[in-house]
Design a protein around this motif. Sequence first.
Motif, PDB file in Angstrom:
ATOM      1  N   THR A  84     101.085  28.198  34.258  1.00 30.71           N
ATOM      2  CA  THR A  84     101.701  26.888  34.495  1.00 30.71           C
ATOM      3  C   THR A  84     100.773  25.942  35.251  1.00 30.71           C
ATOM      4  O   THR A  84     101.021  24.741  35.288  1.00 30.71           O
ATOM      5  CB  THR A  84     103.031  27.021  35.265  1.00 30.71           C
TER       6      THR A  84
ATOM      7  N   ALA B 289     103.729  23.285  28.922  1.00 28.44           N
ATOM      8  CA  ALA B 289     104.689  23.936  28.021  1.00 28.44           C
ATOM      9  C   ALA B 289     103.960  24.986  27.184  1.00 28.44           C
ATOM     10  O   ALA B 289     102.756  24.846  26.922  1.00 28.44           O
ATOM     11  CB  ALA B 289     105.326  22.891  27.111  1.00 28.44           C
TER      12      ALA B 289
ATOM     13  N   TRP C 181     102.130  34.924  30.270  1.00 26.48           N
ATOM     14  CA  TRP C 181     103.095  33.919  30.745  1.00 26.48           C
ATOM     15  C   TRP C 181     104.514  34.471  30.652  1.00 26.48           C
ATOM     16  O   TRP C 181     105.320  34.319  31.562  1.00 26.48           O
ATOM     17  CB  TRP C 181     102.936  32.652  29.936  1.00 26.48           C
ATOM     18  N   GLU C 182     104.820  35.110  29.542  1.00 23.62           N
ATOM     19  CA  GLU C 182     106.155  35.682  29.349  1.00 23.62           C
ATOM     20  C   GLU C 182     106.450  36.751  30.404  1.00 23.62           C
ATOM     21  O   GLU C 182     107.536  36.775  30.992  1.00 23.62           O
ATOM     22  CB  GLU C 182     106.257  36.273  27.950  1.00 23.62           C
TER      23      GLU C 182
ATOM     24  N   ALA D  41     107.069  35.059  33.761  1.00 20.15           N
ATOM     25  CA  ALA D  41     108.370  34.380  33.756  1.00 20.15           C
ATOM     26  C   ALA D  41     109.525  35.378  33.872  1.00 20.15           C
ATOM     27  O   ALA D  41     110.507  35.125  34.572  1.00 20.15           O
ATOM     28  CB  ALA D  41     108.521  33.522  32.500  1.00 20.15           C
TER      29      ALA D  41
ATOM     30  N   GLY E  34     112.774  33.827  35.228  1.00 22.37           N
ATOM     31  CA  GLY E  34     112.674  32.518  34.581  1.00 22.37           C
ATOM     32  C   GLY E  34     113.916  32.122  33.828  1.00 22.37           C
ATOM     33  O   GLY E  34     114.724  32.963  33.422  1.00 22.37           O
ATOM     34  N   GLU E  35     114.068  30.829  33.637  1.00 24.66           N
ATOM     35  CA  GLU E  35     115.235  30.300  32.924  1.00 24.66           C
ATOM     36  C   GLU E  35     115.142  30.656  31.442  1.00 24.66           C
ATOM     37  O   GLU E  35     114.052  30.795  30.883  1.00 24.66           O
ATOM     38  CB  GLU E  35     115.328  28.788  33.115  1.00 24.66           C
TER      39      GLU E  35
ATOM     40  N   ARG F  79     112.999  28.385  29.050  1.00 26.88           N
ATOM     41  CA  ARG F  79     111.540  28.563  29.178  1.00 26.88           C
ATOM     42  C   ARG F  79     111.117  29.875  28.524  1.00 26.88           C
ATOM     43  O   ARG F  79     110.129  29.927  27.804  1.00 26.88           O
ATOM     44  CB  ARG F  79     111.134  28.516  30.645  1.00 26.88           C
TER      45      ARG F  79
END
Length: 81
Positions: A15, A20, A42-43, A46, A51-52, A55
Motif C-alpha cells: 500500500t 489499489a 498483499w493478500e 490484508a 482487511g475489509e 479490499r
Amino acid sequence: MAKKQLLEDIKAEPTRFFRAPSDVLRDRRFSDSERFEILSAWEKIAQHAGGEDARLNAIAAARGEVESKLAAHNLNGTAVP
C-alpha cells in the motif's frame, strides 16, 4: 533502487506503492509472475490485518486475473513475460 530490491519492498508494504490492486496490473515494470508475487503478498498482509472484504475481494480478483494469464502462458508453452 534495483528492481529486485524494489520488488521486495513492494511485497513487504504494497500500500506504500499502490493505491489499489488494479494498479499492480497496470505497472509495466513487472512481469506477470512478479505481479502475482506482489498481489499474493498483499493478500496475505490484508488477511492478517483483518482487511475489509471489499479490499480483499479486489486483491483476489487482480490476483486471479494474473493467475489466468500465467496459466494461459503455461498452456501455450510460452515463456512467462
